[in-house]
Design a protein around this motif. Structure first.
Motif, mmCIF file in Angstrom:
data_model
loop_
_atom_site.group_PDB
_atom_site.id
_atom_site.type_symbol
_atom_site.label_atom_id
_atom_site.label_comp_id
_atom_site.label_asym_id
_atom_site.label_seq_id
_atom_site.Cartn_x
_atom_site.Cartn_y
_atom_site.Cartn_z
ATOM 1 N N GLY A 40 0.746 -1.219 0.046
ATOM 2 C CA GLY A 40 -0.018 -0.024 0.055
ATOM 3 C C GLY A 40 0.750 1.344 -0.025
ATOM 4 N N GLY A 41 2.143 1.185 0.087
ATOM 5 C CA GLY A 41 3.002 2.295 0.068
ATOM 6 C C GLY A 41 4.349 2.056 0.443
ATOM 7 N N ARG A 42 5.167 3.027 1.006
ATOM 8 C CA ARG A 42 6.497 2.731 1.133
ATOM 9 C C ARG A 42 7.070 3.608 2.426
ATOM 10 N N VAL A 43 8.121 3.013 2.771
ATOM 11 C CA VAL A 43 8.779 3.865 4.206
ATOM 12 C C VAL A 43 10.098 4.200 3.783
ATOM 13 N N THR A 44 10.330 5.328 4.029
ATOM 14 C CA THR A 44 11.779 5.723 3.757
ATOM 15 C C THR A 44 12.433 6.078 5.241
ATOM 16 N N ALA A 45 13.685 5.319 5.498
ATOM 17 C CA ALA A 45 14.203 5.509 6.730
ATOM 18 C C ALA A 45 15.523 5.560 6.880
ATOM 19 N N ALA A 46 16.079 6.118 7.902
ATOM 20 C CA ALA A 46 17.371 6.214 8.231
ATOM 21 C C ALA A 46 18.144 4.688 8.220
ATOM 22 N N HIS A 47 17.249 3.958 8.891
ATOM 23 C CA HIS A 47 17.833 2.641 9.075
ATOM 24 C C HIS A 47 16.611 1.644 9.244
ATOM 25 N N ALA A 48 16.867 0.406 8.996
ATOM 26 C CA ALA A 48 15.952 -0.596 8.958
ATOM 27 C C ALA A 48 16.457 -1.863 9.645
ATOM 28 N N ALA A 49 15.380 -2.297 10.575
ATOM 29 C CA ALA A 49 15.612 -3.558 11.248
ATOM 30 C C ALA A 49 14.519 -4.645 10.848
ATOM 31 N N LEU A 50 15.263 -5.826 10.047
ATOM 32 C CA LEU A 50 14.433 -6.902 9.507
ATOM 33 C C LEU A 50 14.209 -7.920 10.797
ATOM 34 N N ALA A 51 13.152 -8.261 10.946
ATOM 35 C CA ALA A 51 12.487 -9.303 11.985
ATOM 36 C C ALA A 51 11.491 -10.398 11.259
ATOM 37 N N THR A 52 11.764 -10.821 10.081
ATOM 38 C CA THR A 52 10.910 -11.641 9.608
ATOM 39 C C THR A 52 10.844 -13.159 9.767
ATOM 40 N N ASN A 53 12.046 -13.440 10.431
ATOM 41 C CA ASN A 53 12.042 -14.894 10.991
ATOM 42 C C ASN A 53 12.121 -15.925 9.835
ATOM 43 N N ALA A 54 10.871 -16.740 10.219
ATOM 44 C CA ALA A 54 10.935 -17.867 9.092
ATOM 45 C C ALA A 54 10.548 -17.484 7.973
ATOM 46 N N PHE A 55 9.896 -16.272 7.526
ATOM 47 C CA PHE A 55 9.525 -16.047 6.320
ATOM 48 C C PHE A 55 10.446 -15.304 5.371
ATOM 49 N N PRO A 56 10.460 -15.460 4.243
ATOM 50 C CA PRO A 56 11.261 -14.878 3.418
ATOM 51 C C PRO A 56 11.858 -13.691 3.584
ATOM 52 N N SER A 57 13.009 -13.423 3.687
ATOM 53 C CA SER A 57 13.778 -12.244 4.171
ATOM 54 C C SER A 57 13.754 -11.138 2.890
ATOM 55 N N LEU A 58 13.787 -9.928 3.034
ATOM 56 C CA LEU A 58 13.785 -9.002 2.078
ATOM 57 C C LEU A 58 15.015 -9.099 1.343
ATOM 58 N N LEU A 59 16.060 -9.534 2.355
ATOM 59 C CA LEU A 59 17.645 -9.915 1.847
ATOM 60 C C LEU A 59 17.648 -10.978 1.478
ATOM 61 N N LYS A 60 17.949 -11.576 0.081
ATOM 62 C CA LYS A 60 17.999 -13.001 -0.172
ATOM 63 C C LYS A 60 19.054 -13.755 0.420
ATOM 64 N N ARG A 61 20.202 -13.114 0.951
ATOM 65 C CA ARG A 61 21.398 -13.749 1.335
ATOM 66 C C ARG A 61 20.853 -14.515 2.574
ATOM 67 N N VAL A 62 19.969 -14.056 3.428
ATOM 68 C CA VAL A 62 19.389 -14.439 4.731
ATOM 69 C C VAL A 62 18.845 -15.917 4.453
ATOM 70 N N ASP A 63 18.110 -16.151 3.486
ATOM 71 C CA ASP A 63 17.303 -17.392 3.128
ATOM 72 C C ASP A 63 17.898 -18.501 3.005
ATOM 73 N N ALA A 64 19.530 -18.416 2.719
ATOM 74 C CA ALA A 64 20.267 -19.643 2.832
ATOM 75 C C ALA A 64 20.492 -20.339 3.925
ATOM 76 N N PHE A 65 20.327 -19.567 4.978
ATOM 77 C CA PHE A 65 20.588 -20.071 6.448
ATOM 78 C C PHE A 65 19.268 -20.501 7.164
ATOM 79 N N ILE A 66 18.053 -20.470 6.626
ATOM 80 C CA ILE A 66 17.036 -20.499 7.298
ATOM 81 C C ILE A 66 16.175 -21.673 6.412
ATOM 82 N N VAL A 67 15.652 -22.735 7.309
ATOM 83 C CA VAL A 67 14.530 -23.436 6.705
ATOM 84 C C VAL A 67 13.420 -23.414 7.754
ATOM 85 N N PRO A 68 12.233 -23.201 7.011
ATOM 86 C CA PRO A 68 10.621 -23.127 7.871
ATOM 87 C C PRO A 68 10.355 -24.431 8.125
#
Length: 474
Positions: free
Chosen positions: A239-267
């Motif tokens: 529905g929109g976008r957020v512009t920020a100085a910093h981001a904290a990604l806390a999606t855990n089991a769900f696919p990360s916005l950073l693809k590099r993370v997905d190789a280390f996780i299995v749901p």
């Protein structure tokens, strides 16, 4: 044969789960808060947090406590506490490393400090719950690990001897006085290293605390992309976008916005049942006088606890990975697992064979190969992430949030005690990509089950995984 075998559940087990509601007990609460509006249009903030489970909530709350003037926006795809944070067993442990044995194997030089940090983290969590008046039904019960096979007893004796008096070994007579079951041969009592609580109410209480400090929370707003734009980051939602100085990604089991993370996780899907409230006579037949959180020590283990209204939550044993790492709503129901759990419950507590289950549900866990969270930064240090709690995140997510905030502050304020930890600096071994991941994980599940059927002997496959630091010890 082990007491929890593969015999087919009988009619009593099937009858016990027949009327169970197919939804998490904790979320089936008339006090559940009303939904918050989704994100529409573009907003600007100091910190955007992606994910409204414990990791995201603790990050937003601690960010405001550190700097009340910092503007924080939390973006949640569904509802706050909807996923693992609202459907877990409610065991809140001090351990940051999924138990001392796992930590000693991976971070032996740091374990004294990690134990201290874990206990401080648990006390800080309890203090936060009290300070904000969160009705999390928190009880300082500790835990009781039980041996259901003779060969498991010696390991409990060893753990007690190595614990410097923090753990108490209970022989069969003593463990029966704690909780009456014909299957329990011995126990290991920890009175200080854990509490039990209502997990959904903890999430909702953290939500309210965040709102009270001025955190802007949007629900129903799946985050789709993240990118760097100069000295800022942009998170795009439906529905929109957020512009920020910093981001904290806390999606855990769900696919990360950073693809590099997905190789280390299995749901991996875990399942649980909840009984109706026990009568006084039924509760007396079990004992459970100290209300400790319960777990057996098999590779495929069960966990159990009493709720505030004296129901028994009974879960675990099956851990299901779906080919391709798929996460789907229909995977939250698995009748064959529910019947197996009911059968094992009746073996454990034959005095409660006539007790029905009112709720049956599943949820997805973010599993990594070292069984404890890992951390990192991306986008030029503008984004931080944490994942991999492997079912022990109720308490350690608060620690993980603190680490993420420290990592984001490094460019301005320098390294901290937490960011210097090997646990924070080192990554787990990645999982193989599909189509290799599925047969590897299935072979491991089969081997763990086989070990439970052969007095704990780990076969060549498990020993090879141990050699490469791939965990899979519980």
């Amino acid at each position: 044969m082990p007491v929890y075998g593969h015999d087919i559940p009988g009619s009593a087990a099937r009858a016990a789960v027949r009327g169970a509601a197919p939804r998490p007990f904790w979320l089936d609460d008339p006090d559940r808060p009303s939904p918050l509006p989704p994100l529409t249009g573009a907003v600007t903030t100091d910190l955007v947090v992606v994910g409204g489970g414990y990791s995201g909530l603790w990050t937003a709350l601690q960010a405001k406590e550190r700097d009340p003037g910092r503007d924080v926006v939390l973006v949640e795809a569904h509802r706050v506490g909807w996923a693992a944070s609202g459907r877990n067993g409610g065991f809140c442990a001090a351990s940051l490393t999924h138990g001392d044995a796992n930590g000693e194997q991976r971070f032996p030089l740091e374990m004294p400090l990690l134990r201290l940090l874990g206990q401080r983290n648990l006390e800080g969590l309890v203090e936060t719950v009290e300070r904000y008046g969160i009705d999390a039904q928190l009880e300082r019960t500790g835990t009781l690990d039980v041996a259901t096979e003779d060969y498991q007893v010696a390991d409990l004796v060893r753990q007690a001897a190595e614990s410097d008096g923090e753990l108490e070994f209970l022989d069969q007579e003593q463990v029966q006085r704690q909780i009456a079951s014909p299957l329990f041969r011995a126990g290991l009592r920890d009175r200080t290293g854990a509490v039990i609580l209502n997990p959904a109410r903890l999430a909702w209480g953290l939500r309210d605390a965040c709102l009270s400090l001025g955190v802007r929370i949007v629900e129903g707003s799946p985050a789709r992309r993240i990118w760097r734009d100069g000295d800022q980051v942009v998170v795009e939602t439906d529905g929109g976008r957020v512009t920020a100085a910093h981001a904290a990604l806390a999606t855990n089991a769900f696919p990360s916005l950073l693809k590099r993370v997905d190789a280390f996780i299995v749901p991996v899907y875990d399942y649980a049942l909840m009984t109706r409230p026990l009568s006084d006579a039924e509760l007396a037949s079990v004992g459970w006088s100290e209300r400790a959180g319960l777990g057996d020590v098999g590779n495929q283990f069960h966990y159990a606890r009493l709720s505030a209204d004296n129901r028994i939550l009974w879960g675990g044993y099956d851990a299901i990975y779906h080919r391709g790492g798929r996460i789907r709503p229909e995977y939250e129901q698995r009748p064959e697992t529910f019947e197996r759990l009911a059968h094992h419950f009746q073996l454990t507590f034959p005095q409660l064979t006539d007790v029905e289950f009112t709720h049956a549900w599943g949820g997805v866990i973010d599993t990594c190969s070292r069984f404890s969270p890992f951390f990192g930064t991306a986008l030029g240090g503008r984004a931080a992430y944490v994942a991999g709690y492997t079912g022990l995140g109720v308490g350690s997510t608060r620690f993980g949030a603190k680490v993420m905030l420290d990592l984001l502050d490094v460019p301005e304020h320098g390294e901290t005690e937490l960011t210097m930890l090997s646990m924070v600096r080192r990554f787990p071994v990645p999982f193989p990509p599909e189509p290799l991941a599925y047969p590897v994980i299935e072979a491991t599940r089969w081997s763990l089950d086989r070990a439970d059927h052969t007095v704990g002997r780990r076969n060549l496959w498990l020993r090879t995984l141990d050699t490469f630091g791939l965990g899979f010890d519980s």
